[in-house]
Write a protein that holds these residues in place. Structure first.
Motif, PDB file in Angstrom:
ATOM      1  N   ALA A 220       0.846  -1.190   0.000  1.00 44.81           N
ATOM      2  CA  ALA A 220       0.000   0.000   0.000  1.00 44.81           C
ATOM      3  C   ALA A 220       0.881   1.240   0.000  1.00 44.81           C
ATOM      4  CB  ALA A 220      -0.900  -0.003   1.239  1.00 44.81           C
ATOM      5  N   SER A 221       0.689   2.079  -1.000  1.00 47.23           N
ATOM      6  CA  SER A 221       1.517   3.274  -1.127  1.00 47.23           C
ATOM      7  C   SER A 221       0.696   4.414  -1.702  1.00 47.23           C
ATOM      8  CB  SER A 221       2.715   2.998  -2.043  1.00 47.23           C
ATOM      9  OG  SER A 221       3.568   4.111  -2.117  1.00 47.23           O
ATOM     10  N   ALA A 222       1.063   5.640  -1.334  1.00 40.49           N
ATOM     11  CA  ALA A 222       0.389   6.830  -1.863  1.00 40.49           C
ATOM     12  C   ALA A 222       1.293   7.471  -2.912  1.00 40.49           C
ATOM     13  CB  ALA A 222       0.094   7.822  -0.741  1.00 40.49           C
ATOM     14  N   LEU A 223       1.020   7.202  -4.165  1.00 38.67           N
ATOM     15  CA  LEU A 223       1.829   7.729  -5.261  1.00 38.67           C
ATOM     16  C   LEU A 223       1.061   8.853  -5.950  1.00 38.67           C
ATOM     17  CD1 LEU A 223       3.124   4.371  -6.766  1.00 38.67           C
ATOM     18  CD2 LEU A 223       4.276   5.902  -5.156  1.00 38.67           C
ATOM     19  N   THR A 224       1.456  10.070  -5.655  1.00 34.25           N
ATOM     20  CA  THR A 224       0.772  11.241  -6.185  1.00 34.25           C
ATOM     21  C   THR A 224       0.787  11.227  -7.713  1.00 34.25           C
ATOM     22  OG1 THR A 224       1.555  12.464  -4.259  1.00 34.25           O
ATOM     23  CG2 THR A 224       0.635  13.757  -6.056  1.00 34.25           C
ATOM     24  N   THR A 225      -0.380  11.388  -8.307  1.00 35.64           N
ATOM     25  CA  THR A 225      -0.489  11.306  -9.761  1.00 35.64           C
ATOM     26  C   THR A 225      -0.528  12.669 -10.441  1.00 35.64           C
ATOM     27  OG1 THR A 225      -2.894  11.160  -9.552  1.00 35.64           O
ATOM     28  CG2 THR A 225      -1.685   9.087  -9.669  1.00 35.64           C
ATOM     29  N   LEU A 226      -0.597  13.743  -9.663  1.00 32.63           N
ATOM     30  CA  LEU A 226      -0.678  15.082 -10.235  1.00 32.63           C
ATOM     31  C   LEU A 226       0.706  15.694 -10.398  1.00 32.63           C
ATOM     32  CD1 LEU A 226      -3.669  16.535  -8.178  1.00 32.63           C
ATOM     33  CD2 LEU A 226      -3.716  15.561 -10.479  1.00 32.63           C
ATOM     34  N   SER A 227       0.804  16.682 -11.279  1.00 34.18           N
ATOM     35  CA  SER A 227       2.036  17.445 -11.473  1.00 34.18           C
ATOM     36  C   SER A 227       1.722  18.936 -11.370  1.00 34.18           C
ATOM     37  CB  SER A 227       2.648  17.148 -12.848  1.00 34.18           C
ATOM     38  OG  SER A 227       3.004  15.785 -12.957  1.00 34.18           O
ATOM     39  N   ILE A 228       2.743  19.716 -11.027  1.00 26.77           N
ATOM     40  CA  ILE A 228       2.572  21.165 -10.972  1.00 26.77           C
ATOM     41  C   ILE A 228       2.380  21.704 -12.387  1.00 26.77           C
ATOM     42  CG2 ILE A 228       3.696  23.347 -10.390  1.00 26.77           C
ATOM     43  CD1 ILE A 228       5.126  21.810  -8.125  1.00 26.77           C
ATOM     44  N   ASP A 229       3.216  21.224 -13.288  1.00 29.31           N
ATOM     45  CA  ASP A 229       3.087  21.551 -14.708  1.00 29.31           C
ATOM     46  C   ASP A 229       3.764  20.441 -15.490  1.00 29.31           C
ATOM     47  OD1 ASP A 229       5.883  22.058 -14.675  1.00 29.31           O
ATOM     48  OD2 ASP A 229       5.540  24.158 -14.141  1.00 29.31           O
ATOM     49  N   GLU A 230       3.971  20.637 -16.768  1.00 26.03           N
ATOM     50  CA  GLU A 230       4.523  19.550 -17.590  1.00 26.03           C
ATOM     51  C   GLU A 230       5.983  19.233 -17.276  1.00 26.03           C
ATOM     52  OE1 GLU A 230       5.629  22.406 -21.434  1.00 26.03           O
ATOM     53  OE2 GLU A 230       4.070  20.877 -21.568  1.00 26.03           O
ATOM     54  N   ASN A 231       6.637  20.091 -16.523  1.00 26.12           N
ATOM     55  CA  ASN A 231       8.052  19.874 -16.209  1.00 26.12           C
ATOM     56  C   ASN A 231       8.323  19.568 -14.738  1.00 26.12           C
ATOM     57  OD1 ASN A 231       9.019  20.444 -18.878  1.00 26.12           O
ATOM     58  ND2 ASN A 231       8.586  22.609 -18.475  1.00 26.12           N
ATOM     59  N   ASN A 232       7.339  19.783 -13.866  1.00 24.78           N
ATOM     60  CA  ASN A 232       7.579  19.653 -12.429  1.00 24.78           C
ATOM     61  C   ASN A 232       6.535  18.739 -11.788  1.00 24.78           C
ATOM     62  OD1 ASN A 232       9.789  21.831 -11.831  1.00 24.78           O
ATOM     63  ND2 ASN A 232       8.292  22.854 -13.155  1.00 24.78           N
ATOM     64  N   ALA A 233       7.022  17.601 -11.297  1.00 21.44           N
ATOM     65  CA  ALA A 233       6.144  16.653 -10.613  1.00 21.44           C
ATOM     66  C   ALA A 233       5.936  17.076  -9.164  1.00 21.44           C
ATOM     67  CB  ALA A 233       6.754  15.255 -10.673  1.00 21.44           C
ATOM     68  N   ILE A 234       4.886  16.577  -8.576  1.00 18.37           N
ATOM     69  CA  ILE A 234       4.638  16.790  -7.152  1.00 18.37           C
ATOM     70  C   ILE A 234       5.255  15.635  -6.386  1.00 18.37           C
ATOM     71  CG2 ILE A 234       2.864  16.863  -5.353  1.00 18.37           C
ATOM     72  CD1 ILE A 234       1.061  18.296  -7.339  1.00 18.37           C
ATOM     73  N   SER A 235       6.063  15.956  -5.404  1.00 14.57           N
ATOM     74  CA  SER A 235       6.767  14.932  -4.641  1.00 14.57           C
ATOM     75  C   SER A 235       5.801  14.088  -3.815  1.00 14.57           C
ATOM     76  CB  SER A 235       7.790  15.582  -3.708  1.00 14.57           C
ATOM     77  OG  SER A 235       8.282  14.648  -2.763  1.00 14.57           O
ATOM     78  N   THR A 236       5.873  12.785  -4.020  1.00  9.08           N
ATOM     79  CA  THR A 236       5.073  11.871  -3.209  1.00  9.08           C
ATOM     80  C   THR A 236       5.453  11.981  -1.740  1.00  9.08           C
ATOM     81  OG1 THR A 236       4.735  10.294  -5.013  1.00  9.08           O
ATOM     82  CG2 THR A 236       4.601   9.436  -2.787  1.00  9.08           C
ATOM     83  N   ALA A 237       6.746  12.169  -1.470  1.00  8.24           N
ATOM     84  CA  ALA A 237       7.207  12.287  -0.086  1.00  8.24           C
ATOM     85  C   ALA A 237       6.607  13.523   0.591  1.00  8.24           C
ATOM     86  CB  ALA A 237       8.730  12.354  -0.034  1.00  8.24           C
ATOM     87  N   ASP A 238       6.479  14.624  -0.146  1.00  7.55           N
ATOM     88  CA  ASP A 238       5.885  15.829   0.431  1.00  7.55           C
ATOM     89  C   ASP A 238       4.428  15.598   0.807  1.00  7.55           C
ATOM     90  OD1 ASP A 238       8.226  17.242   0.204  1.00  7.55           O
ATOM     91  OD2 ASP A 238       7.629  18.378  -1.580  1.00  7.55           O
ATOM     92  N   THR A 239       3.700  14.926  -0.061  1.00  8.09           N
ATOM     93  CA  THR A 239       2.298  14.643   0.230  1.00  8.09           C
ATOM     94  C   THR A 239       2.177  13.767   1.470  1.00  8.09           C
ATOM     95  OG1 THR A 239       1.782  14.768  -2.129  1.00  8.09           O
ATOM     96  CG2 THR A 239       0.149  13.736  -0.706  1.00  8.09           C
ATOM     97  N   ARG A 240       3.032  12.779   1.573  1.00 11.74           N
ATOM     98  CA  ARG A 240       2.982  11.882   2.731  1.00 11.74           C
ATOM     99  C   ARG A 240       3.366  12.611   4.016  1.00 11.74           C
ATOM    100  NH1 ARG A 240       6.383   8.152   2.895  1.00 11.74           N
ATOM    101  NH2 ARG A 240       7.694   8.497   1.069  1.00 11.74           N
TER     102      ARG A 240
END
Length: 277
Positions: free
Chosen positions: A142-162
């Motif tokens: 079981a893991s929380a893998l963020t699927t959204l991105s800030i924009d086309e070049n910058n992903a949202i950190s899964t660790a930050d969300t957790r």
């Protein structure tokens, strides 16, 4: 998963979503639908070697209490095999004051249709169930893998969300202020790198517990907490970084928050859940 007495293991990061409550919730829902009883046991806290045996545990390095080798794996294996054979066993209880296992007075016996659930950071490590026939084990990561991105070049950190999940939950239910959550986070991440990630490929199934609306929801709770961290705090720089990140997110308003379903995994972190944690 075998027919008859069955065994499921869940592995999760410290804040990878689900945690104890969500995993139990999913199996309880499954039980209600299929009339399969889900029995849950906790092993990481109670199935331990006595404290006086730790010095002889040569494989226990770094945080000894977190090591899989601080657990009494032979005892655990015997208990599980007894349960699978239909025997009644007394579940272990570890007395941290005495530093040893004591009688719990709590007994368990599995029926033919029961599913046994164990969860924890070592659940994907084959050492945990080395005394169990492999066909009796079905592993769920079981893991929380963020699927959204800030924009086309910058992903949202899964660790930050957790970390935001943990911060909101700890402040609400554990009396831990956000500053402490931030300062402890590197230790949490180190534990994941050592005890979870090396074994994630052992999972039979992976469950992604991330939710599209969780960042707007977490911002509603976390932003005021982060703003309370003083400039002289060791956690201040990280709080500023997190606030800058959250500035890109529109928060939910109170009316939206009130409509979060009581069965949602997010209720584990913000309160108001139908389930008991």
């Amino acid at each position: 998963v075998l027919l008859g007495r069955r065994f499921l293991k869940f592995a999760h990061g410290y804040e990878k979503g689900l945690e104890d409550a969500e995993k139990i919730r999913k199996m309880e829902e499954k039980r209600l639908l299929d009339e399969i009883r889900a029995d849950i046991i906790s092993y990481e806290g109670d199935c331990r070697l006595s404290v006086d045996e730790y010095p002889s545990c040569k494989q226990c390095t770094d945080n000894v209490f977190e090591s899989i080798y601080a657990m009494d794996l032979d005892f655990l294996g015997k208990q599980l095999n007894d349960l699978f054979q239909g025997k009644e066993v007394e579940l272990p209880k570890f007395d941290f004051i005495q530093g040893k296992r004591v009688s719990s007075g709590v007994f368990m016996k599995l029926q033919e249709s029961d599913v046994l659930i164990m969860e924890g950071i070592h659940a994907l490590n084959p050492e945990l169930t080395k005394h169990i026939e492999s066909e009796k084990v079905f592993r769920v990561y079981a893991s929380a893998l963020t699927t959204l991105s800030i924009d086309e070049n910058n992903a949202i950190s899964t660790a930050d969300t957790r970390m935001l999940r943990r911060m909101v939950r700890d402040n609400l239910t554990r009396g831990i202020v956000p500053e402490q959550t931030i300062l402890r986070w590197q230790s949490v991440r180190a534990g994941e790198e050592k005890n979870i990630f090396p074994y994630q490929e052992n999972a039979d199934v992976m469950f992604n517990s991330s939710i599209l609306f969780e960042l707007p929801l977490l911002k509603y709770y976390a932003e005021p907490l982060l703003k309370k961290i003083p400039p002289l705090s060791k956690a201040y720089a990280e709080s500023v970084r997190m606030l800058k990140f959250l500035s890109l997110v529109l928060p939910l308003d109170p009316a939206d928050v009130a409509h979060i379903p009581p069965t949602s995994v997010m209720r584990e972190f913000i309160g108001g859940s139908t389930f008991t944690y």
